[in-house]
Design an enzyme around this catalytic site. Structure first.
Site, PDB file in Angstrom:
ATOM      1  N   HIS A 111      44.674  65.099  37.522  1.00  0.00           N
ATOM      2  CA  HIS A 111      45.278  64.220  38.521  1.00  0.00           C
ATOM      3  C   HIS A 111      46.485  64.820  39.256  1.00  0.00           C
ATOM      4  O   HIS A 111      47.519  64.172  39.420  1.00  0.00           O
ATOM      5  CB  HIS A 111      45.662  62.891  37.866  1.00  0.00           C
ATOM      6  CG  HIS A 111      44.485  62.041  37.463  1.00  0.00           C
ATOM      7  ND1 HIS A 111      43.242  62.167  38.030  1.00  0.00           N
ATOM      8  CD2 HIS A 111      44.372  61.043  36.527  1.00  0.00           C
ATOM      9  CE1 HIS A 111      42.413  61.288  37.480  1.00  0.00           C
ATOM     10  NE2 HIS A 111      43.066  60.604  36.554  1.00  0.00           N
ATOM     11  N   HIS A 182      43.787  54.824  41.785  1.00  0.00           N
ATOM     12  CA  HIS A 182      43.534  54.561  40.368  1.00  0.00           C
ATOM     13  C   HIS A 182      43.871  53.116  39.974  1.00  0.00           C
ATOM     14  O   HIS A 182      44.593  52.876  39.002  1.00  0.00           O
ATOM     15  CB  HIS A 182      44.340  55.552  39.525  1.00  0.00           C
ATOM     16  CG  HIS A 182      43.692  55.955  38.243  1.00  0.00           C
ATOM     17  ND1 HIS A 182      43.253  55.035  37.317  1.00  0.00           N
ATOM     18  CD2 HIS A 182      43.402  57.167  37.728  1.00  0.00           C
ATOM     19  CE1 HIS A 182      42.742  55.689  36.285  1.00  0.00           C
ATOM     20  NE2 HIS A 182      42.810  56.986  36.502  1.00  0.00           N
ATOM     21  N   GLU A 310      37.008  55.387  40.600  1.00  0.00           N
ATOM     22  CA  GLU A 310      37.816  56.336  41.363  1.00  0.00           C
ATOM     23  C   GLU A 310      36.897  57.073  42.342  1.00  0.00           C
ATOM     24  O   GLU A 310      36.148  57.954  41.951  1.00  0.00           O
ATOM     25  CB  GLU A 310      38.512  57.299  40.409  1.00  0.00           C
ATOM     26  CG  GLU A 310      39.424  56.581  39.414  1.00  0.00           C
ATOM     27  CD  GLU A 310      39.665  57.370  38.129  1.00  0.00           C
ATOM     28  OE1 GLU A 310      40.115  58.518  38.189  1.00  0.00           O
ATOM     29  OE2 GLU A 310      39.401  56.817  37.042  1.00  0.00           O
TER      30      GLU A 310
HETATM   31  C1  GLA Z   1      40.873  59.252  34.677  1.00  0.00           C
HETATM   32  C2  GLA Z   1      40.355  60.219  33.681  1.00  0.00           C
HETATM   33  C3  GLA Z   1      40.550  59.683  32.311  1.00  0.00           C
HETATM   34  C4  GLA Z   1      42.011  59.403  32.082  1.00  0.00           C
HETATM   35  C5  GLA Z   1      42.519  58.455  33.131  1.00  0.00           C
HETATM   36  C6  GLA Z   1      44.001  58.248  33.035  1.00  0.00           C
HETATM   37  O1  GLA Z   1      40.062  58.196  34.864  1.00  0.00           O
HETATM   38  O2  GLA Z   1      39.022  60.576  33.858  1.00  0.00           O
HETATM   39  O3  GLA Z   1      40.063  60.586  31.363  1.00  0.00           O
HETATM   40  O4  GLA Z   1      42.727  60.595  32.149  1.00  0.00           O
HETATM   41  O5  GLA Z   1      42.219  58.920  34.416  1.00  0.00           O
HETATM   42  O6  GLA Z   1      44.409  57.816  31.791  1.00  0.00           O
END
Ligand code: GLA
Length: 345
Positions: A111, A182, A310
């Site tokens: 991220h 997110h 996402e």
């Molecule tokens: C995304 C990732 C997850 C986790 C979340 C945040 O969805 O794929 O594995 O890292 O973000 O907690």
């Protein structure tokens, strides 16, 4: 839609934090912060005529910068950039130059690195029509990425109860960009585990991941697997209760087309959330790692108490030439539209 700017009593890095409230005539209310472009509230009128908030977050802005929260940080309701999901080994090449990024998840980058766009203060741009545009200028070299990247995210709330997110970005040097949002959704009036929500995703393939959840480049048909959401089914129908879903689904579409990414319904509130996007994939995450204390109304949020869709380009695409490119060149404009539409089911 009406937009109202509210000054909070927080200043971060010398910049004032504001809450921006968007409302329409259907009783819908959305609250966004110019920190991380966080959607903290998304209140709609449910099938019983009651006001219901469908996203996880905090009652007060201080929740988002609380140390306890940042310790096991889940990116609640924030924008993700420059690069959503994991990048293998935290590096990639442009031409013969290798860029090393900050490695936030073991050897990989998650991220956007240590401090992604989710924890930056964004500027509020003046707009003519009733909408909210936030801008963040990411300096060259931030988290290891080349090029100064100027990102704008415009939010609009329609009378059809659509929250429209329009992203655009430009760079002064070739760089890698993969943005998403997110939000953690829960459509049940009292919140809690989302296992009984009924979910559908028009995606005939999902992406294989290695042991660290990094996408490898292999596409697997969903048919006959727990990943088959082609028809609506309860989220817990085929899942492994402990891990749930943390997978990327390849949407059935022409590249760039604005199409349905997911449709989720819940019985008690009678709500349906449809997510539309121009992006090629949707990462479906049922919040296995979630552990937040003192969320809204003092609630604690645990594993599987929400789901995220996402919408983005393929994770790690910057290392996988077969996937649609995530490189942005000077003179080009990165664009993404994602729509969260709420109706009675
Ligand atoms: C995304 C990732 C997850 C986790 C979340 C945040 O969805 O794929 O594995 O890292 O973000 O907690």
């Amino acid at each position: 839609m009406k937009a109202k700017l509210i000054k909070t009593n927080h200043v971060i890095n010398g910049k004032q934090i504001f809450a921006i409230e968007l409302t329409n005539n259907q009783g819908t209310y959305v609250k966004i912060y110019n920190y991380g472009a966080i959607i903290s509230d998304f209140v709609v009128v449910n099938a019983h005529g009651d006001k219901q908030d469908i996203v996880l977050g905090f009652d007060d802005f201080s929740g988002y910068i609380n140390e306890d929260y940042l310790e096991n940080y889940p990116y609640l309701g924030a924008v993700i950039g420059r690069y959503a999901n994991r990048i293998k080994g935290g590096k990639f090449n442009i031409g013969d130059h290798t860029y090393q990024l900050s490695q936030a998840k073991g050897p990989d980058t998650l991220h956007g690195g240590d401090i992604g766009f989710d924890r930056k203060v964004w500027d509020i741009l003046p707009t003519v029509d009733p909408s909210l545009t936030l801008q963040y200028v990411s300096p060259a070299g931030e988290e290891g990425f080349p090029g100064t990247l100027t990102v704008q995210l415009t939010f609009k709330l329609t009378e059809e109860n659509e929250l429209i997110l329009d992203f655009r970005a430009e760079t002064d040097e070739v760089t890698a960009v993969n943005l998403t949002h997110h939000s953690y959704f829960n459509l049940a009036p009292e919140g809690g585990n989302i296992r009984n929500h009924v979910h559908r995703m028009p995606a005939s393939y999902y992406l294989q991941q290695d042991d660290n959840y990094v996408v490898t480049g292999v596409k697997i048909p969903v048919e006959g697997t727990m990943y088959d959401f082609l028809g609506p089914k309860a989220i817990n129908k085929d899942w492994d209760r402990k891990t749930g879903y943390d997978q990327t689904f390849v949407l059935d579409k022409q590249y760039g087309e604005l199409t349905l990414a997911s449709e989720t319904t819940e019985e008690n509130g009678g709500l349906k959330l449809s997510i539309y996007t121009t992006e090629p994939v949707a990462h479906f995450y049922t919040a296995k790692f979630l552990s937040v204390k003192n969320g809204k109304k003092g609630r604690n949020y645990g594993s599987s108490d929400a789901f995220c869709v996402e919408t983005q380009h393929h994770p790690n695409a910057v290392n996988i030439p077969e996937f649609p490119s995530t490189l942005l060149h000077p003179g080009e404009v990165y664009k993404q539209t994602t729509i969260y539409k709420v109706e009675h089911k």
